[in-house]
Every structure is written in C-alpha cells, then in structure tokens.
Design a protein around this motif. Sequence first.
Motif, PDB file in Angstrom:
ATOM      1  N   GLY A  32       0.812  -1.207   0.000  1.00  0.00           N
ATOM      2  CA  GLY A  32       0.000   0.000   0.000  1.00  0.00           C
ATOM      3  C   GLY A  32       0.844   1.254   0.000  1.00  0.00           C
ATOM      4  O   GLY A  32       2.081   1.215   0.116  1.00  0.00           O
ATOM      5  N   PRO A  33       0.204   2.420  -0.103  1.00  0.00           N
ATOM      6  CA  PRO A  33       0.952   3.682  -0.132  1.00  0.00           C
ATOM      7  C   PRO A  33       1.678   3.932   1.184  1.00  0.00           C
ATOM      8  O   PRO A  33       1.119   3.760   2.256  1.00  0.00           O
ATOM      9  N   GLY A  34       2.954   4.297   1.072  1.00  0.00           N
ATOM     10  CA  GLY A  34       3.714   4.705   2.251  1.00  0.00           C
ATOM     11  C   GLY A  34       4.232   3.587   3.119  1.00  0.00           C
ATOM     12  O   GLY A  34       4.716   3.855   4.224  1.00  0.00           O
ATOM     13  N   VAL A  35       4.170   2.307   2.660  1.00  0.00           N
ATOM     14  CA  VAL A  35       4.603   1.211   3.529  1.00  0.00           C
ATOM     15  C   VAL A  35       6.127   1.036   3.537  1.00  0.00           C
ATOM     16  O   VAL A  35       6.656   0.257   4.326  1.00  0.00           O
ATOM     17  N   GLY A  36       6.829   1.740   2.661  1.00  0.00           N
ATOM     18  CA  GLY A  36       8.288   1.633   2.644  1.00  0.00           C
ATOM     19  C   GLY A  36       8.803   0.601   1.661  1.00  0.00           C
ATOM     20  O   GLY A  36       9.811  -0.051   1.920  1.00  0.00           O
ATOM     21  N   LYS A  37       8.157   0.471   0.499  1.00  0.00           N
ATOM     22  CA  LYS A  37       8.564  -0.540  -0.487  1.00  0.00           C
ATOM     23  C   LYS A  37       9.976  -0.275  -1.006  1.00  0.00           C
ATOM     24  O   LYS A  37      10.815  -1.170  -1.066  1.00  0.00           O
ATOM     25  N   ARG A  38      10.229   0.979  -1.349  1.00  0.00           N
ATOM     26  CA  ARG A  38      11.558   1.318  -1.877  1.00  0.00           C
ATOM     27  C   ARG A  38      12.639   1.108  -0.815  1.00  0.00           C
ATOM     28  O   ARG A  38      13.732   0.625  -1.124  1.00  0.00           O
ATOM     29  N   HIS A  39      12.326   1.466   0.420  1.00  0.00           N
ATOM     30  CA  HIS A  39      13.296   1.293   1.501  1.00  0.00           C
ATOM     31  C   HIS A  39      13.628  -0.189   1.696  1.00  0.00           C
ATOM     32  O   HIS A  39      14.807  -0.566   1.840  1.00  0.00           O
ATOM     33  N   GLN A  40      12.612  -1.050   1.690  1.00  0.00           N
ATOM     34  CA  GLN A  40      12.848  -2.472   1.886  1.00  0.00           C
ATOM     35  C   GLN A  40      13.625  -3.062   0.718  1.00  0.00           C
ATOM     36  O   GLN A  40      14.520  -3.906   0.916  1.00  0.00           O
ATOM     37  N   GLY A  77      -1.505   6.328   6.396  1.00  0.00           N
ATOM     38  CA  GLY A  77      -0.361   6.709   5.574  1.00  0.00           C
ATOM     39  C   GLY A  77       0.884   5.888   5.830  1.00  0.00           C
ATOM     40  O   GLY A  77       1.939   6.169   5.250  1.00  0.00           O
ATOM     41  N   ASN A  78       0.792   4.895   6.722  1.00  0.00           N
ATOM     42  CA  ASN A  78       1.886   3.959   6.993  1.00  0.00           C
ATOM     43  C   ASN A  78       3.177   4.676   7.400  1.00  0.00           C
ATOM     44  O   ASN A  78       3.136   5.638   8.157  1.00  0.00           O
ATOM     45  N   ILE A  79       4.338   4.192   6.901  1.00  0.00           N
ATOM     46  CA  ILE A  79       5.627   4.730   7.328  1.00  0.00           C
ATOM     47  C   ILE A  79       5.746   6.213   6.988  1.00  0.00           C
ATOM     48  O   ILE A  79       6.302   6.996   7.766  1.00  0.00           O
ATOM     49  N   THR A  80       5.221   6.601   5.847  1.00  0.00           N
ATOM     50  CA  THR A  80       5.282   8.021   5.465  1.00  0.00           C
ATOM     51  C   THR A  80       4.589   8.879   6.509  1.00  0.00           C
ATOM     52  O   THR A  80       5.096   9.945   6.912  1.00  0.00           O
ATOM     53  N   GLU A  81       3.435   8.440   6.984  1.00  0.00           N
ATOM     54  CA  GLU A  81       2.717   9.185   8.017  1.00  0.00           C
ATOM     55  C   GLU A  81       3.477   9.159   9.334  1.00  0.00           C
ATOM     56  O   GLU A  81       3.536  10.171  10.044  1.00  0.00           O
ATOM     57  N   LEU A  82       4.072   8.024   9.675  1.00  0.00           N
ATOM     58  CA  LEU A  82       4.847   7.926  10.913  1.00  0.00           C
ATOM     59  C   LEU A  82       6.009   8.909  10.892  1.00  0.00           C
ATOM     60  O   LEU A  82       6.297   9.571  11.902  1.00  0.00           O
ATOM     61  N   VAL A  83       6.685   9.027   9.768  1.00  0.00           N
ATOM     62  CA  VAL A  83       7.793   9.983   9.648  1.00  0.00           C
ATOM     63  C   VAL A  83       7.290  11.402   9.889  1.00  0.00           C
ATOM     64  O   VAL A  83       7.927  12.198  10.598  1.00  0.00           O
ATOM     65  N   GLU A  84       6.143  11.734   9.323  1.00  0.00           N
ATOM     66  CA  GLU A  84       5.573  13.077   9.510  1.00  0.00           C
ATOM     67  C   GLU A  84       5.237  13.331  10.975  1.00  0.00           C
ATOM     68  O   GLU A  84       5.498  14.414  11.505  1.00  0.00           O
ATOM     69  N   VAL A  85       4.668  12.321  11.651  1.00  0.00           N
ATOM     70  CA  VAL A  85       4.311  12.486  13.063  1.00  0.00           C
ATOM     71  C   VAL A  85       5.557  12.683  13.913  1.00  0.00           C
ATOM     72  O   VAL A  85       5.614  13.595  14.765  1.00  0.00           O
ATOM     73  N   LEU A  86       6.581  11.874  13.700  1.00  0.00           N
ATOM     74  CA  LEU A  86       7.807  12.001  14.499  1.00  0.00           C
ATOM     75  C   LEU A  86       8.494  13.335  14.239  1.00  0.00           C
ATOM     76  O   LEU A  86       9.034  13.957  15.162  1.00  0.00           O
ATOM     77  N   LEU A 114       1.576  14.957  20.345  1.00  0.00           N
ATOM     78  CA  LEU A 114       1.142  14.283  19.127  1.00  0.00           C
ATOM     79  C   LEU A 114       0.104  15.134  18.403  1.00  0.00           C
ATOM     80  O   LEU A 114      -0.516  16.019  19.003  1.00  0.00           O
ATOM     81  N   PRO A 115      -0.130  14.892  17.107  1.00  0.00           N
ATOM     82  CA  PRO A 115      -1.169  15.635  16.381  1.00  0.00           C
ATOM     83  C   PRO A 115      -2.523  15.504  17.068  1.00  0.00           C
ATOM     84  O   PRO A 115      -2.840  14.467  17.662  1.00  0.00           O
ATOM     85  N   ALA A 116      -3.313  16.560  16.980  1.00  0.00           N
ATOM     86  CA  ALA A 116      -4.584  16.616  17.709  1.00  0.00           C
ATOM     87  C   ALA A 116      -5.488  15.448  17.372  1.00  0.00           C
ATOM     88  O   ALA A 116      -6.170  14.896  18.246  1.00  0.00           O
ATOM     89  N   GLU A 117      -5.513  15.034  16.090  1.00  0.00           N
ATOM     90  CA  GLU A 117      -6.435  13.967  15.704  1.00  0.00           C
ATOM     91  C   GLU A 117      -6.053  12.618  16.306  1.00  0.00           C
ATOM     92  O   GLU A 117      -6.877  11.707  16.356  1.00  0.00           O
ATOM     93  N   MET A 118      -4.812  12.475  16.776  1.00  0.00           N
ATOM     94  CA  MET A 118      -4.379  11.204  17.335  1.00  0.00           C
ATOM     95  C   MET A 118      -4.701  11.089  18.819  1.00  0.00           C
ATOM     96  O   MET A 118      -4.600  10.005  19.390  1.00  0.00           O
ATOM     97  N   ARG A 119      -5.069  12.174  19.476  1.00  0.00           N
ATOM     98  CA  ARG A 119      -5.267  12.147  20.926  1.00  0.00           C
ATOM     99  C   ARG A 119      -6.539  11.417  21.323  1.00  0.00           C
ATOM    100  O   ARG A 119      -6.729  11.083  22.487  1.00  0.00           O
TER     101      ARG A 119
END
Length: 601
Positions: A362-370, A515-524, A541-546
């Motif tokens: 799926g989108p943002g799962v880190g295919k290129r990285h793996q 958003g998978n790994i891409t979203e995790l990078v944005e959150v961190l 953390l972002p407001a929507e995650m609380r």
Amino acid sequence: MTPRSEDDIRRARDQLLSQGLQRFSVPPSLIPEEIEQSWRRSASVCVDPTAEPRMLGGEIDPDSTVLRAASRVLDQWKDSLSDSRLALLLSDQDGRIVSRRVDTHQVERHLDRVNAVEGFDYSEGSLGTNGLGTPIEARDVVFVRGSEHFNEALDQLACAGAPVRHPITGRIVGSIALASPVSYAHDLMTAMVRQVGNQIAQELASQADSRDMELARIYRMYRSAKNPVLVMNDQTVMTDLPTLSHLDTESHAVLWHQLMRHGWQQESFHLELPILGTVVTARRLGTSPQEPVFVLEFTEPLIVPGDTLSNSGNEPSDARKPSSGTESAPAVSQSDPDPYERVLRDLDSAAENSLTVGLIGGPGVGKRHQATAWLTQRTTHQPLVIHAGRLAPHAKPETREVWAAAKHALNSRRGIIVTNAAKLEVTTRRKLEQLATATLRLDNPARIVFIEQLEHDPPDAEQNPTVVTVPSLAELPGSLPVIIRQVSTKLFPAESPLRFAPAALQSLLTWPWPGNITELVEVLNSIPPAARAGLIQLHHLPAEMRLAGPRLNRYEQFERETIIAALRDAEWNKSRAAEISGIGRTTLYRKMRSLKITDEA
C-alpha cells in the motif's frame, strides 16, 4: 550538636572511605544506626562524596501520581511553615526532586547552592546519605543532620525525610523531606515530616478511584494461586517484584493493545510472552467493556537472565520463540528481530526462482526502503533506482543512457529498483527481463526489483512466488515500538532513543496509520525537539491522534464536552471543576481517563 561533634562525624566518614567497609567501625553514640547503614550502602556503590547533584533528563510529569496527590498537602504546609526557615521537598520513586516549597530567601539560597531544586537527582545511589534518597532505601523516616550527609556539600543542611507509600499497592512512590540550615534544625521535624507523608498517603487513597480498588481486590483474590499473577488495566499494573522488573511503559502498552484486540470468545486463552520468555493464561474480567481488567497467570517460570536486560525498557534481550498452539505477543526490546525480516526472507526465496522479483504494498509502507535494504545486503552496493517512465519507448533521447546504466549496474553486481512499475509497457518489462537473463549469472546476487502499488488483495504467494508484499503498519501493531525506534534512529541519529508517556504510546498503538511509514515519519518530525529529548506526552502528538481508539457515542461526546467546559471555567483546577460539574473529584479523574481528556484538550 557542637562543632567538635561535627568534626568527629566528618572524621568518621573519612575513615569509612579510607579503611573500607570491613575495617570501619563507629561508636553508636556518634551517629544513629540508620545513618551508618546508609553510609555503608553509599560506600559500597562508590558514591563520590564530592560530586555535585546532577540534573536528570526528561520533563517532570505534572499529573504524576505522587505529585498530583502531594500538591495540595504541600501548599497547606507551606502556609503553616511561614517564616520557619523550613523547606518542603518532594521526590519521585527514583529520588528526583519533583516539587519544592520554600518561604524564605535564606533557605532558598542554601538549597540553590546544592541544586536542591526540581529535576535534580537526590537518590542515595547518586548523592549518598540524604533526606530524600535515604528514606526510599531505608523505607522509613530518617533525620540527617549536617555532616551525617555523605556528600560534603550538604554539611550545612539538616533534613528529615519520610517515604511516601501508596496505600493500595504498598509500593513506595516517592519521598517527602523537611530541610533547613543546621542551626535551625529541631527534633520536631521528624514528627512533622511523618505527618506530611501520612497526609500524602491519605490523598493517594482518596484519589484512587473505584477501578484501582477493583484492581487491588482482583489481585488479592488471584495472588494466592500457585503461580505468579499480573493484574492490569490501561493505567495500572499489580504484580510481584520479579515480574514487574521485566515490564515497562512500552511493554505494558503493547501487551494491553494485544489483549484488547483479542476476540475473547473463550473465558481464557494461552498467550506466549517473548518479552518475559514464558507462557501465561490470560483472563478478562471487569463489568465494563470499555474498562476491562486482565489477569495473567504465569504457568511457566520466567526465563530471563539477570544480566540481559536492555537499558531502555528492562526487557529480556533473548526471548524464546513461540511454541505451537499459542498466540505470540510482540517483543519490544531493542534486540528484537526486524519486523520486516519476513519481507527480506521472502525476497530471498523469490530470488532463488527468478532474476526479477516484484515488491508490492500500500501507499507509504516503505517498499523502496525495503528493496534498497535487501539489495544492499545481498550485493554490498547501493542499487540503481529507475522510474518506470524513463524506460518507456516513447521517452526522450536519454532513454538509451538509462538502459546503458542499467546494464552497467547489473554487470557491476549492483541491483536495480524500478519504481512505479505498474506503468511499464509489456514490451519494456519483457526487455528488462531479457537484460537480466543476458547479464546476470548464477553467482551474481544482483536482481531487478519491480515496485508496484497494491490496489487489491495481495497475490497468493504459492501461485506467484516471485512477488512479495510489504505489510502495512496496521498489520504490525505489536511491532510499532520497534519500527518507531528504527525510523527515529534514521531521522534523529544524534539524539537519544525516543521515550513516550503511557497515554502517548497507547494513542500511537491504536491509530490506524492510513499513511503507513510516510505518516509515521511526519508524526515524528512534528514532535518538538525539546519533547524528543525528554518524555513525549500525549499533547505532543497531532490533535487527531489524541482520541485514537473506539469512537464515543453521542452521550459520551456530550459528557466529554461538558467536563472540558467545566475544567476550562475552573482554569484546569480539577477540584473546582468537579464542584462545577456536580461530581466527586475521584469520579472526575475516572471520566477524564475513560473519555481521553487531557489538560491540553
């Protein structure tokens, strides 16, 4: 105490350091027994008597159990001690000062000179005998006068300290001390600090809501079983010390998340715990579906060597593999295997059958990285990355150069990654496959990896063994702490590992991560640098995650909004907010937890 007595005490302390523990002896009339025992403990761990108190990293949690319970008591005593040249100091269970009340500039200057302020470490293991750390070790009231302090810088102070014991769990959660210049010290300080400690314990009891009482009742009921037990809700764990020493915030959050996700079609089930190297029988109790209590009975002994604990979380570094017929709980120690190890193994298997392999997800799962990690591991070279559009027959004239670079990469034992491979025309893909067949030999580890976006269900591995799927974060919930460590190490290589408060970690575990790994990078990346250096709280953390987790129904949402309005009207004073809402303070705390209300809501 006369100046000569002070000199005698200093000489005795120096003799301990010069003669050693076995040869040292001191007349009982010179120092109390509890002071001599503390001196010996301090010397045995090589405490430096000239060391300055050190500041501990991380923020002080204003809503911690001991600080929340003690604040009102400390304020009342500060008013009563006006102009008495006495200061009140509160520490957490680790001996770190978390609060100070001082009313005169003279005493304030004394304390500032020795860093007796919030955030500094006054544990006995750090500073030796003192009025905050020693009561925690001795588990009793201790009065330390002048040169009885192990640290020379504290010679001008007198300090009466008492441990703060939780009335339900019996655990010491901190210490309280009355401090003054030596010349103003008096014996009544011992009785006074004992009373302050008792009042804080009473406040802890009053703040313990019905959930905590129920947890304690269930623990008392099950602890008589022949096997050790652990009883937990989303905020609290009750167990024996050997088991507790192998749990931390991270492992509690992961375990809680797994237990909540279990279907619970049966009354109990067997659960493998790699974090403890054992098997447990798990039961779900509690009358409320939103606030369950879980009981874990350890049916096998812990298999955890005492010297294999990681410094980040007290988990075993060598966990047993799950046995058949049990459900595996995710391990969370820093020595855990890579959550994507299966992807790398599957790519190895695919490479045995084909010179080209597919990698989808799926989108943002880190295919290129793996793909990059796998090819780099196989070839020891960085792969060549080519976008599919640059290989199309109708591309610009530089297409010929791209094909030449691809052939050179394979001849140089480098791999090739083709991104957006779904856009490749059939003839172009076939040409790449022919290039691989003509260029690669059996001893060449390089391969061509086609990366494609997963639009539908992943293909059956048995029917298409050359295509490998990268899982989404939602498919790896128990491994999220390990993934966060991996990602944050790459994002912030010069910083210490990230530490999350329980509420923040629970929010990360329950978030769906579309958003998978891409979203995790944005959150961190969105977490402020100052928070990354300390303890990351929910409000970082972002407001929507609380509010991650089950949606609130209409009544619960109305109740949440009403309580938030009362808290704001009371300027977040919870006692006043409870009065405004017409409920008890204990009920307010319980509702704030269940409705996910924080001070930043």
